[in-house]
Design an enzyme around this catalytic site. Structure first.
Site, mmCIF file in Angstrom:
data_model
loop_
_atom_site.group_PDB
_atom_site.id
_atom_site.type_symbol
_atom_site.label_atom_id
_atom_site.label_comp_id
_atom_site.label_asym_id
_atom_site.label_seq_id
_atom_site.Cartn_x
_atom_site.Cartn_y
_atom_site.Cartn_z
ATOM 1 C CD GLU A 136 -1.402 -2.299 1.988
ATOM 2 O OE1 GLU A 136 -0.359 -2.213 2.678
ATOM 3 O OE2 GLU A 136 -2.013 -3.363 1.810
ATOM 4 C CE1 TYR A 148 7.558 0.299 -3.235
ATOM 5 C CE2 TYR A 148 5.683 1.769 -3.033
ATOM 6 C CZ TYR A 148 6.765 1.130 -2.467
ATOM 7 O OH TYR A 148 7.042 1.309 -1.134
HETATM 8 C C1 LIG Z 1 10.841 5.906 -1.736
HETATM 9 C C2 LIG Z 1 12.308 5.689 -1.318
HETATM 10 C C3 LIG Z 1 12.389 4.375 -0.519
HETATM 11 C C4 LIG Z 1 13.193 5.613 -2.569
HETATM 12 O O1 LIG Z 1 14.516 5.314 -2.150
HETATM 13 P P1 LIG Z 1 15.791 5.599 -3.091
HETATM 14 O O2 LIG Z 1 16.895 4.731 -2.607
HETATM 15 O O3 LIG Z 1 16.037 7.050 -3.158
HETATM 16 O O4 LIG Z 1 15.259 5.098 -4.496
HETATM 17 P P2 LIG Z 1 16.179 4.653 -5.731
HETATM 18 O O5 LIG Z 1 17.386 5.526 -5.814
HETATM 19 O O6 LIG Z 1 16.407 3.188 -5.665
HETATM 20 O O7 LIG Z 1 15.220 5.012 -6.951
HETATM 21 C C5 LIG Z 1 14.517 4.036 -7.657
HETATM 22 C C6 LIG Z 1 13.447 4.676 -8.509
HETATM 23 O O8 LIG Z 1 12.465 5.290 -7.664
HETATM 24 C C7 LIG Z 1 11.975 6.487 -8.300
HETATM 25 N N1 LIG Z 1 12.397 7.643 -7.498
HETATM 26 C C8 LIG Z 1 13.175 7.619 -6.384
HETATM 27 N N2 LIG Z 1 13.310 8.877 -5.890
HETATM 28 C C9 LIG Z 1 12.616 9.696 -6.735
HETATM 29 C C10 LIG Z 1 12.365 11.098 -6.749
HETATM 30 N N3 LIG Z 1 12.868 11.914 -5.811
HETATM 31 N N4 LIG Z 1 11.576 11.585 -7.733
HETATM 32 C C11 LIG Z 1 11.055 10.786 -8.679
HETATM 33 N N5 LIG Z 1 11.260 9.421 -8.728
HETATM 34 C C12 LIG Z 1 12.025 8.899 -7.753
HETATM 35 C C13 LIG Z 1 12.638 6.535 -9.671
HETATM 36 O O9 LIG Z 1 11.805 5.779 -10.548
HETATM 37 C C14 LIG Z 1 13.930 5.791 -9.396
HETATM 38 O O10 LIG Z 1 14.525 5.268 -10.544
HETATM 39 P P3 LIG Z 1 15.580 6.177 -11.357
HETATM 40 O O11 LIG Z 1 16.603 6.637 -10.360
HETATM 41 O O12 LIG Z 1 16.115 5.212 -12.368
HETATM 42 O O13 LIG Z 1 14.791 7.312 -11.927
HETATM 43 C C15 LIG Z 1 12.813 6.884 -0.446
HETATM 44 O O14 LIG Z 1 12.541 8.092 -1.137
HETATM 45 C C16 LIG Z 1 12.204 6.952 0.926
HETATM 46 O O15 LIG Z 1 12.694 6.328 1.888
HETATM 47 N N6 LIG Z 1 11.087 7.702 1.063
HETATM 48 C C17 LIG Z 1 10.420 7.866 2.358
HETATM 49 C C18 LIG Z 1 9.776 6.576 2.803
HETATM 50 C C19 LIG Z 1 8.739 6.093 1.798
HETATM 51 O O16 LIG Z 1 8.009 6.875 1.204
HETATM 52 N N7 LIG Z 1 8.675 4.754 1.647
HETATM 53 C C20 LIG Z 1 7.703 4.127 0.777
HETATM 54 C C21 LIG Z 1 6.410 4.002 1.493
HETATM 55 S S1 LIG Z 1 5.164 3.164 0.547
#
Ligand SMILES: CC(C)(COP(=O)(O)OP(=O)(O)OC[C@H]1O[C@@H](n2cnc3c(N)ncnc32)[C@H](O)[C@@H]1OP(=O)(O)O)[C@@H](O)C(=O)NCCC(=O)NCCS
Length: 176
Positions: A136, A148
């Site tokens: 979710e 996702y």
């Molecule tokens: C969501 C989260 C886990 C992503 O972690 P991350 O290590 O920065 O993500 P990644 O570097 O592996 O990115 C993977 C993909 O996610 C998407 N993404 C990640 N950050 C993004 C941003 N700031 N804006 C747009 N897309 C983004 C992109 O599709 C990215 O692929 P790309 O780099 O090839 O464009 C992180 O932002 C986080 O911890 N957020 C707060 C907690 C949260 O929201 N968890 C999910 C709850 S459902």
């Protein structure tokens, strides 16, 4: 209530996190490791930094998940063994996995760590013959939705008022 608040403050100084300035961490080499009860305090603190909407898992919830045999949990660490990210996935006997939470520390974001955590979790789910994964996500959390979707998860349902503050959620599903 005041006592509960006091205990909470003893564990996590939330106000400090709310006002933190994010400085990107130096380049590093990251490794995925199991996340166990030994890391409870660290994951709890990181979770508070990742989720600021006020619906964080409690210490009790993390402790429960870390002791639940059907829960897979991993951390991704820096060379100095600091936790940069984590993922928890519940499994059930019907062959379904459920990503219950994932977070990456703000200073380590956009380095593919969430990608690595999800890939690893899916690999482990495959080994357990899990064929469907669900999760979710808040309708406002477009960053997580992009993550996702890039992994092949599709929105299958809108969950009305799913979160405590009344926000809707999306149910997303992927076949492995
Ligand atoms: C969501 C989260 C886990 C992503 O972690 P991350 O290590 O920065 O993500 P990644 O570097 O592996 O990115 C993977 C993909 O996610 C998407 N993404 C990640 N950050 C993004 C941003 N700031 N804006 C747009 N897309 C983004 C992109 O599709 C990215 O692929 P790309 O780099 O090839 O464009 C992180 O932002 C986080 O911890 N957020 C707060 C907690 C949260 O929201 N968890 C999910 C709850 S459902």
């Amino acid at each position: 209530m005041a006592v509960l608040q006091k205990i909470r403050e003893l564990f996590i100084p939330t106000e400090e996190f709310e006002s933190e300035v994010i400085v990107p961490a130096p380049a590093d080499i990251y490794e995925i490791r199991p996340l166990t009860e030994l890391h409870l305090r660290e994951v709890l603190a990181l979770n508070l930094r990742c989720f600021k909407e006020g619906e964080n898992y409690t210490k009790f919830t993390f402790s429960y998940l870390l002791n639940e045999p059907n829960c897979l949990s991993y951390r991704i660490v820096t060379t100095s063994e600091r936790m940069a990210g984590y993922i928890f996935v519940m499994t059930n006997e019907e062959g379904t996995g459920h990503i219950t939470t994932i977070g990456v520390a703000p200073e380590h974001r956009r380095r593919g760590l969430a990608n690595r955590l999800i890939s690893h979790a899916e690999k482990m789910l495959n080994k357990r013959n899990i064929s469907t994964v669900m999760l979710e996500v808040r309708v406002s959390n477009t960053i997580a939705q992009a993550l996702y979707q890039a992994f092949g998860y599709s929105i299958v349902q809108r969950l009305s008022s799913y979160y405590n503050n009344g926000e809707d959620g999306f149910l997303m599903v992927k076949s492995l």
